[in-house]
Enzyme design. Structure first.
Site, PDB file in Angstrom:
ATOM      1  N   ARG A 103     -13.269  74.649 -58.022  1.00 21.79           N
ATOM      2  CA  ARG A 103     -12.177  75.065 -58.906  1.00 21.79           C
ATOM      3  C   ARG A 103     -10.979  74.111 -58.770  1.00 21.79           C
ATOM      4  O   ARG A 103     -11.144  72.971 -58.373  1.00 21.79           O
ATOM      5  CB  ARG A 103     -11.823  76.523 -58.591  1.00 21.79           C
ATOM      6  N   ARG A 128      -9.973  91.527 -63.945  1.00 21.07           N
ATOM      7  CA  ARG A 128      -9.295  90.250 -63.738  1.00 21.07           C
ATOM      8  C   ARG A 128     -10.248  89.077 -63.974  1.00 21.07           C
ATOM      9  O   ARG A 128     -11.236  88.938 -63.259  1.00 21.07           O
ATOM     10  CB  ARG A 128      -8.810  90.235 -62.286  1.00 21.07           C
ATOM     11  N   TYR A 184     -14.673  86.153 -61.860  1.00 18.54           N
ATOM     12  CA  TYR A 184     -14.868  87.090 -60.747  1.00 18.54           C
ATOM     13  C   TYR A 184     -15.880  88.204 -61.030  1.00 18.54           C
ATOM     14  O   TYR A 184     -16.180  88.999 -60.141  1.00 18.54           O
ATOM     15  CB  TYR A 184     -13.516  87.717 -60.360  1.00 18.54           C
ATOM     16  N   PRO A 230      -4.490  89.793 -51.982  1.00 19.99           N
ATOM     17  CA  PRO A 230      -3.803  90.112 -53.223  1.00 19.99           C
ATOM     18  C   PRO A 230      -4.656  89.935 -54.484  1.00 19.99           C
ATOM     19  O   PRO A 230      -5.461  89.009 -54.571  1.00 19.99           O
ATOM     20  CB  PRO A 230      -2.622  89.132 -53.248  1.00 19.99           C
ATOM     21  N   ASN A 231      -4.444  90.859 -55.389  1.00 25.92           N
ATOM     22  CA  ASN A 231      -5.058  90.870 -56.729  1.00 25.92           C
ATOM     23  C   ASN A 231      -6.530  91.256 -56.727  1.00 25.92           C
ATOM     24  O   ASN A 231      -7.126  91.408 -57.800  1.00 25.92           O
ATOM     25  CB  ASN A 231      -4.868  89.512 -57.442  1.00 25.92           C
ATOM     26  N   ALA A 291      -5.519  84.567 -52.611  1.00 25.43           N
ATOM     27  CA  ALA A 291      -4.598  83.421 -52.725  1.00 25.43           C
ATOM     28  C   ALA A 291      -3.997  83.020 -51.381  1.00 25.43           C
ATOM     29  O   ALA A 291      -3.656  81.841 -51.168  1.00 25.43           O
ATOM     30  CB  ALA A 291      -3.489  83.748 -53.721  1.00 25.43           C
ATOM     31  N   HIS A 340     -15.425  84.397 -50.368  1.00 25.53           N
ATOM     32  CA  HIS A 340     -14.815  84.309 -51.698  1.00 25.53           C
ATOM     33  C   HIS A 340     -15.884  84.576 -52.737  1.00 25.53           C
ATOM     34  O   HIS A 340     -17.030  84.118 -52.593  1.00 25.53           O
ATOM     35  CB  HIS A 340     -14.231  82.911 -51.945  1.00 25.53           C
ATOM     36  N   GLU A 390     -15.061  84.195 -43.472  1.00 33.28           N
ATOM     37  CA  GLU A 390     -14.278  84.001 -44.703  1.00 33.28           C
ATOM     38  C   GLU A 390     -15.198  84.174 -45.909  1.00 33.28           C
ATOM     39  O   GLU A 390     -16.276  83.572 -45.948  1.00 33.28           O
ATOM     40  CB  GLU A 390     -13.673  82.589 -44.688  1.00 33.28           C
ATOM     41  N   ASN A 402     -11.611  88.344 -47.271  1.00 29.21           N
ATOM     42  CA  ASN A 402     -11.321  87.612 -48.502  1.00 29.21           C
ATOM     43  C   ASN A 402      -9.800  87.607 -48.625  1.00 29.21           C
ATOM     44  O   ASN A 402      -9.199  88.578 -49.093  1.00 29.21           O
ATOM     45  CB  ASN A 402     -11.967  88.257 -49.729  1.00 29.21           C
TER      46      ASN A 402
HETATM   47  C1  DQA Z   1     -10.796  84.254 -54.328  1.00 31.85           C
HETATM   48  C2  DQA Z   1     -10.473  82.773 -54.590  1.00 31.85           C
HETATM   49  C3  DQA Z   1      -8.971  82.508 -54.459  1.00 31.85           C
HETATM   50  O1  DQA Z   1      -8.687  81.138 -54.739  1.00 31.85           O
HETATM   51  C4  DQA Z   1      -8.186  83.356 -55.429  1.00 31.85           C
HETATM   52  O2  DQA Z   1      -6.806  83.178 -55.228  1.00 31.85           O
HETATM   53  C5  DQA Z   1      -8.561  84.796 -55.379  1.00 31.85           C
HETATM   54  C6  DQA Z   1      -9.964  85.165 -55.211  1.00 31.85           C
HETATM   55  C7  DQA Z   1     -12.278  84.574 -54.572  1.00 31.85           C
HETATM   56  O3  DQA Z   1     -12.752  85.587 -54.052  1.00 31.85           O
HETATM   57  O4  DQA Z   1     -12.961  83.842 -55.296  1.00 31.85           O
HETATM   58  O5  DQA Z   1      -7.718  85.676 -55.554  1.00 31.85           O
HETATM   59  O6  DQA Z   1     -10.510  84.530 -52.959  1.00 31.85           O
END
Ligand code: DQA
Length: 144
Positions: free
Chosen positions: A106, A17, A22, A9-10, A76, A99, A97, A73
């Site tokens: 963080r 964003r 990011y 998501p997002n 959240a 990110h 995994e 990825n």
């Molecule tokens: C994320 C890190 C997560 O904590 C966050 O909710 C994201 C992006 C990252 O790529 O840094 O949406 O996965």
């Protein structure tokens, strides 16, 4: 050999964003760079994003037999989803995994990843390069 990249998501909002966290690169930019790398390496590649946990679960369930490695990825859902963790365990496709940000540097709620223990490894904190490093790791996993 095919690699499946899944984005939670997002991540469709990358570029606009919180660019201070990011970066300004969009998800489409990352996909285009990965497509180039995949073509050069001679591997198949699929790149998807969903804001829906169940859709990500379904894609993971459909991966066996089609994809040798998943790069995930989970955004959240990393910090909340037992369902994603269970689907990774259930299918047994090696999963990496990733990110963009360093989740360990963080907010405290981001330090815990529910999927980390069922993944081959974790690549965090290198911005868009986290994806490119994961691509290299995926190639190595399939070579070994
Ligand atoms: C994320 C890190 C997560 O904590 C966050 O909710 C994201 C992006 C990252 O790529 O840094 O949406 O996965």
């Amino acid at each position: 050999m095919n690699i499946l990249f899944l984005n939670g998501p997002n991540l469709n909002l990358l570029g606009q964003r919180q660019p201070e966290i990011y970066g300004r690169t969009t998800l489409a930019d990352i996909e285009a760079k990965l497509r180039e790398k995949a073509t050069k390496a001679g591997v198949g590649f699929d790149f998807r994003q969903s804001n829906h946990e169940g859709e990500l679960v379904t894609w993971i369930q459909q991966a066996p037999g089609k994809f040798a490695v998943i790069v995930l990825n989970a955004a959240a859902y990393t910090h909340t989803s037992v369902a994603l963790r269970d689907s990774i365990s259930a299918v047994g496709v090696p999963t990496i995994e990733v990110h963009l940000s360093n989740i360990h540097a963080r907010e405290e709620f981001r330090h815990r990843s529910l999927i980390a223990a069922v993944c081959k490894g974790q690549i965090v904190g290198f911005g868009e390069s986290s994806y490119y490093l994961a691509f290299e790791a995926a190639l190595q996993l399939t070579a070994s």
